[in-house]
Design a protein around this motif. Structure first.
Motif, PDB file in Angstrom:
ATOM      1  N   MET A   1      49.847  38.964  61.715  1.00  0.00           N
ATOM      2  CA  MET A   1      48.828  39.887  61.733  1.00  0.00           C
ATOM      3  C   MET A   1      48.932  41.089  60.220  1.00  0.00           C
ATOM      4  N   LYS A   2      50.522  41.345  60.205  1.00  0.00           N
ATOM      5  CA  LYS A   2      50.519  42.453  59.195  1.00  0.00           C
ATOM      6  C   LYS A   2      50.261  41.717  57.957  1.00  0.00           C
ATOM      7  N   LEU A   3      50.570  40.348  57.700  1.00  0.00           N
ATOM      8  CA  LEU A   3      50.282  39.885  56.306  1.00  0.00           C
ATOM      9  C   LEU A   3      48.736  39.550  56.165  1.00  0.00           C
ATOM     10  N   LYS A   4      48.134  39.421  57.087  1.00  0.00           N
ATOM     11  CA  LYS A   4      46.453  39.215  56.994  1.00  0.00           C
ATOM     12  C   LYS A   4      45.955  40.687  56.529  1.00  0.00           C
ATOM     13  N   LYS A   5      46.383  41.893  56.987  1.00  0.00           N
ATOM     14  CA  LYS A   5      45.997  43.056  56.747  1.00  0.00           C
ATOM     15  C   LYS A   5      46.485  43.391  55.487  1.00  0.00           C
ATOM     16  N   LYS A   6      47.547  42.847  54.941  1.00  0.00           N
ATOM     17  CA  LYS A   6      48.079  43.514  53.436  1.00  0.00           C
ATOM     18  C   LYS A   6      47.526  42.674  52.673  1.00  0.00           C
ATOM     19  N   GLU A   7      47.000  41.268  52.850  1.00  0.00           N
ATOM     20  CA  GLU A   7      46.231  40.390  52.032  1.00  0.00           C
ATOM     21  C   GLU A   7      44.736  40.990  51.809  1.00  0.00           C
ATOM     22  N   LYS A   8      44.278  41.234  53.002  1.00  0.00           N
ATOM     23  CA  LYS A   8      42.655  41.762  53.091  1.00  0.00           C
ATOM     24  C   LYS A   8      42.825  43.182  52.107  1.00  0.00           C
ATOM     25  N   LYS A   9      43.912  43.867  52.177  1.00  0.00           N
ATOM     26  CA  LYS A   9      43.769  45.350  51.370  1.00  0.00           C
ATOM     27  C   LYS A   9      44.093  45.145  50.066  1.00  0.00           C
ATOM     28  N   ARG A  10      44.717  43.933  49.544  1.00  0.00           N
ATOM     29  CA  ARG A  10      44.980  43.488  48.298  1.00  0.00           C
ATOM     30  C   ARG A  10      43.749  43.020  47.551  1.00  0.00           C
ATOM     31  N   ASN A  11      42.967  42.283  48.463  1.00  0.00           N
ATOM     32  CA  ASN A  11      41.878  41.617  48.126  1.00  0.00           C
ATOM     33  C   ASN A  11      40.355  42.707  47.696  1.00  0.00           C
ATOM     34  N   LYS A  12      40.673  43.800  48.306  1.00  0.00           N
ATOM     35  CA  LYS A  12      39.833  45.088  48.076  1.00  0.00           C
ATOM     36  C   LYS A  12      40.216  46.056  46.934  1.00  0.00           C
ATOM     37  N   GLU A  13      41.253  45.628  46.371  1.00  0.00           N
ATOM     38  CA  GLU A  13      41.911  46.330  45.147  1.00  0.00           C
ATOM     39  C   GLU A  13      41.239  45.756  43.803  1.00  0.00           C
ATOM     40  N   SER A  14      41.242  46.560  42.758  1.00  0.00           N
ATOM     41  CA  SER A  14      40.949  45.965  41.627  1.00  0.00           C
ATOM     42  C   SER A  14      42.045  46.000  40.590  1.00  0.00           C
ATOM     43  N   PHE A  15      42.056  45.129  39.589  1.00  0.00           N
ATOM     44  CA  PHE A  15      43.178  45.238  38.774  1.00  0.00           C
ATOM     45  C   PHE A  15      43.021  45.082  37.260  1.00  0.00           C
ATOM     46  N   ILE A  16      43.634  45.383  36.492  1.00  0.00           N
ATOM     47  CA  ILE A  16      43.170  45.470  34.892  1.00  0.00           C
ATOM     48  C   ILE A  16      44.316  44.557  34.197  1.00  0.00           C
ATOM     49  N   GLY A  17      43.714  43.522  33.574  1.00  0.00           N
ATOM     50  CA  GLY A  17      44.556  42.713  32.679  1.00  0.00           C
ATOM     51  C   GLY A  17      43.719  42.076  31.454  1.00  0.00           C
ATOM     52  N   VAL A  18      44.173  41.226  30.550  1.00  0.00           N
ATOM     53  CA  VAL A  18      43.741  40.592  29.333  1.00  0.00           C
ATOM     54  C   VAL A  18      43.187  39.357  29.902  1.00  0.00           C
ATOM     55  N   ILE A  19      42.029  38.813  29.628  1.00  0.00           N
ATOM     56  CA  ILE A  19      41.407  37.647  30.133  1.00  0.00           C
ATOM     57  C   ILE A  19      41.655  36.560  28.837  1.00  0.00           C
ATOM     58  N   SER A  20      42.159  35.280  29.310  1.00  0.00           N
ATOM     59  CA  SER A  20      42.057  34.283  28.572  1.00  0.00           C
ATOM     60  C   SER A  20      41.146  33.151  28.803  1.00  0.00           C
ATOM     61  N   ILE A  21      40.230  32.876  28.038  1.00  0.00           N
ATOM     62  CA  ILE A  21      39.225  31.928  28.378  1.00  0.00           C
ATOM     63  C   ILE A  21      39.559  30.524  27.801  1.00  0.00           C
ATOM     64  N   THR A  22      39.596  29.631  28.660  1.00  0.00           N
ATOM     65  CA  THR A  22      40.016  27.920  28.146  1.00  0.00           C
ATOM     66  C   THR A  22      38.761  27.428  27.363  1.00  0.00           C
TER      67      THR A  22
ATOM     68  N   ILE B   1      39.463  43.130  37.253  1.00  0.00           N
ATOM     69  CA  ILE B   1      39.041  41.962  38.263  1.00  0.00           C
ATOM     70  C   ILE B   1      39.215  42.414  39.700  1.00  0.00           C
ATOM     71  N   LYS B   2      38.546  41.693  40.429  1.00  0.00           N
ATOM     72  CA  LYS B   2      38.837  41.957  42.009  1.00  0.00           C
ATOM     73  C   LYS B   2      39.177  40.536  42.419  1.00  0.00           C
ATOM     74  N   LEU B   3      40.105  40.588  43.533  1.00  0.00           N
ATOM     75  CA  LEU B   3      40.434  39.534  44.114  1.00  0.00           C
ATOM     76  C   LEU B   3      39.484  38.923  45.175  1.00  0.00           C
ATOM     77  N   CYS B   4      39.380  37.407  44.976  1.00  0.00           N
ATOM     78  CA  CYS B   4      38.494  36.917  46.059  1.00  0.00           C
ATOM     79  C   CYS B   4      39.348  35.904  46.957  1.00  0.00           C
ATOM     80  N   LYS B   5      38.489  35.414  48.060  1.00  0.00           N
ATOM     81  CA  LYS B   5      39.141  34.844  48.993  1.00  0.00           C
ATOM     82  C   LYS B   5      39.723  33.105  48.392  1.00  0.00           C
ATOM     83  N   LYS B   6      40.557  33.034  49.014  1.00  0.00           N
ATOM     84  CA  LYS B   6      41.179  31.585  48.710  1.00  0.00           C
ATOM     85  C   LYS B   6      40.290  30.567  48.566  1.00  0.00           C
ATOM     86  N   ASN B   7      40.673  29.598  47.487  1.00  0.00           N
ATOM     87  CA  ASN B   7      39.933  28.236  47.709  1.00  0.00           C
ATOM     88  C   ASN B   7      41.117  27.162  47.727  1.00  0.00           C
TER      89      ASN B   7
END
Length: 650
Positions: free
Chosen positions: A1-22, A56-62
């Motif tokens: 349960m704790k892991l799922k809560k941590k993952e949900k919290k992380r998914n709501k966060e935003s992160f900054i980085g450099v994008i590399s487009i293929t 960017i924001k993290l999305c659900k797993k695929n």
């Protein structure tokens, strides 16, 4: 349960980085403290461009990627200015600039008001001024035009813009150069007068700047005094002056097909500093006595004044070597014999001997390529090369050793070359083995030289030479001497081309300082970090110049090949990606590409285990080095890309 809560919290966060487009359109974002880059699908890139700083924001797993993201904000554009081709939309009130370069494809809208000053199919520099949410494409403003797309000058000036290389010198630098020319004064007090010794230059036919000259004087049977005279550029270019700062900013001359962007204004590079014949010229010289075995008996370093008797081309000297007659034939033949001895010693000591043929073009009056050919390294080229290598080696040795032959600890700028990466060497070994060639990992240098000798004159020569070069480290400038692996020199510098390389001006200044100041404790040089920064910058600018020159050569190759569309040629497989195979067209030494999906004979994929392509149905396997027949179907000037069609293995 704790892991799922941590993952949900992380998914709501935003992160900054450099994008590399293929090239396929999807992207990855590098984020600090994340073990892996974050995958971003095509439909989640949201107007970001390759190299942009994004949030960017993290999305659900695929199924394919455990974590993937979506761009929610462009924090900072890497570029807002782009080079593209202008097209008019006849039934609309606007034009578009299409940017199709590398990983970036953009259609930038230009208002009709701007189109009055430009022509359709112009290559232009455009700036993005806004990108309204309701519009699929950004709005832009044309800053300048380079001329009609596909023309020599348009490509030349657009490449300079792309790499941020100035063509013209500042008014202040030109003014200082003219002032130096008008005030030229020759002080002979501290110079050795070499004007009465037979001296000549050897250069390409179209050369205008002459850095180096050779003098030869017979002493007695079997003994010669040889002088290597290098233009004394540092005498004229004063450190920290306007001209010096601009020369450092450029750091190197850039040689295009049919044009040069010089490091110094032409009044200096082509006139005052150039070792032109029949004129008194200032030089920095390495003069030594050498016997018939190629041994140096004694040597001298210092400032000189010379007067070249003759300006030779490589072809003229080659003819003298072959026919053993002509102007200065005894001196030239002596230098040729001694250069062969120097080469033999160098190879025996472990130097790697790669002599790549140079691609050359014949141009018409409009500078369009009308023929393409390879220029081989002849005896005349090797003659000059060996004496320049010797000079660079001996000067760096002199700086490093005091009179007792002990380490001097003097600060200097070196040309260094690190050992090759083991993984790259193992990959080279893996690639060439199916072709019947072996590589001894325990004795790499000797094994590579044996390989180079075996492939000489064979169709796969160019391909394998390129693979060897890619497996090697890149040479660079540094104040920390680690030696030169490729040449097997413990000490090596660049001293012999100060008209076209700023690194050589640094080498001249430091050497002259040490010649004047014998006591190291009295040296008042700038800081160590100052010279290391200069070294790093010279290396950086050298890499830019190489990339620029290669890109222009590719443009000329593609332009020349457009006249052969639909023709069939023989080629050699030179490499693979996950989606394509690369073929070197033997007739032109030019690389083209075929996508696996366009090969009709089978469904091919890249096999990384044995570095080959394998057919899913027929199980045909093709390796690097295999000879292939292909058809030229497109020569894309904009992308500088040659597209081929697969006919089959020979």
């Amino acid at each position: 349960m704790k892991l799922k809560k941590k993952e949900k919290k992380r998914n709501k966060e935003s992160f900054i980085g450099v994008i590399s487009i293929t090239n396929q359109g999807y992207a990855f974002v590098n984020i600090e403290n994340f073990k892996k880059d974050i995958f971003v699908p095509k439909n989640k890139i949201n107007r970001s461009l390759d190299g942009d700083l994004v949030k960017i924001k993290l999305c659900k797993k695929n199924k394919k990627f455990k974590i993937h993201g979506e761009v929610i904000k462009i924090v900072k554009r890497k570029n807002t200015k782009f080079i593209g081709i202008l097209y008019f939309c006849k039934f609309q009130k606007y034009g578009t600039v299409i940017v199709n370069s590398g990983k970036i494809y953009l259609e930038i809208i230009i208002s009709i008001k701007q189109l009055k000053n430009y022509k359709e199919n112009d290559k232009v520099l455009v700036k993005i001024i806004s990108w309204p949410k309701k519009l699929k494409n950004p709005l832009g403003k044309i800053i300048k035009t380079f001329g009609p797309f596909g023309e020599y000058d348009s490509e030349f000036f657009s490449l300079l813009e792309k790499y941020k290389i100035p063509f013209n010198f500042s008014k202040e630098a030109e003014s200082e150069a003219k002032e130096i020319l008008s005030k030229k004064f020759i002080d002979l007090k501290n110079r050795k007068d070499m004007r009465n010794v037979n001296t000549f230059t050897i250069d390409p036919l179209n050369a205008k700047d002459f850095d180096d000259a050779l003098s030869v004087k017979k002493l007695k049977s079997g003994f010669w005094e040889i002088g290597i005279h290098i233009s004394d550029v540092s005498h004229y270019i004063k450190e920290d002056g306007i001209l010096d700062k601009e020369a450092f900013s450029r750091s190197t001359s850039i040689y295009f097909i049919g044009k040069v962007v010089p490091m110094l204004p032409k009044v200096l590079s082509d006139d005052l500093c150039s070792l032109l014949p029949k004129k008194d010229k200032l030089s920095f010289s390495f003069i030594f006595n050498m016997n018939e075995k190629g041994n140096i008996l004694k040597s001298w370093l210092g400032k000189t004044i010379i007067r070249s008797n003759k300006k030779f081309t490589y072809n003229e000297v080659q003819k003298i070597i072959e026919e053993k007659k002509g102007y200065f034939h005894e001196e030239i033949n002596t230098l040729f014999i001694l250069s062969n001895i120097l080469l033999e010693k160098r190879l025996k000591n472990g130097s790697i001997n790669i002599e790549k043929d140079e691609i050359r073009f014949d141009l018409d009056r409009k500078k369009n390529p009308i023929s393409i050919y390879l220029e081989k390294n002849q005896d005349a080229h090797r003659l000059i090369e060996e004496f320049m290598l010797l000079t660079n080696k001996k000067i760096s040795e002199f700086v490093n050793k005091n009179l007792e032959k002990k380490k001097s600890n003097r600060l200097y700028i070196y040309r260094v070359h690190d050992v090759p990466d083991t993984e790259k060497i193992l990959l080279l070994k893996k690639i060439i083995e199916p072709l019947g060639y072996l590589l001894d990992i325990k004795n790499i240098k000797k094994s590579i030289n044996n390989l180079l000798a075996k492939i000489k004159g064979k169709p796969e020569q160019n391909m394998i030479e390129n693979l060897i070069l890619r497996s090697m480290s890149k040479a660079k400038y540094s104040i920390n001497n680690i030696g030169h692996y490729g040449l097997s020199f413990i000490y090596y510098t660049h001293f012999t081309s100060p008209i076209r390389r700023y690194s050589d001006i640094i080498a001249h200044r430091l050497l002259y300082y040490y010649l004047k100041v014998k006591n190291l404790k009295k040296c008042k040089l700038k800081s160590i970090s100052y010279y290391e920064n200069q070294s790093e910058y010279c290396s950086f600018k050298e890499r830019i110049a190489i990339d620029l020159e290669r890109e222009f050569i590719k443009f000329m190759q593609v332009k020349f090949l457009r006249k052969f569309l639909g023709k069939k040629f023989y080629g050699i497989i030179t490499g693979f990606t996950n989606w394509s195979v690369y073929i070197d067209l033997l007739l032109f030494q030019t690389e083209g590409m075929i996508r696996f999906c366009n090969i009709k004979e089978d469904n091919y994929t890249f096999n990384t285990e044995n570095y080959s392509m394998i057919g899913k149905n027929k199980k045909n396997i093709h390796f690097i080095g295999d000879k292939i027949k292909v058809k030229l179907i497109d020569a894309n000037l904009e992308k500088k890309q040659i597209i081929l069609d697969w006919i089959g293995k020979i």
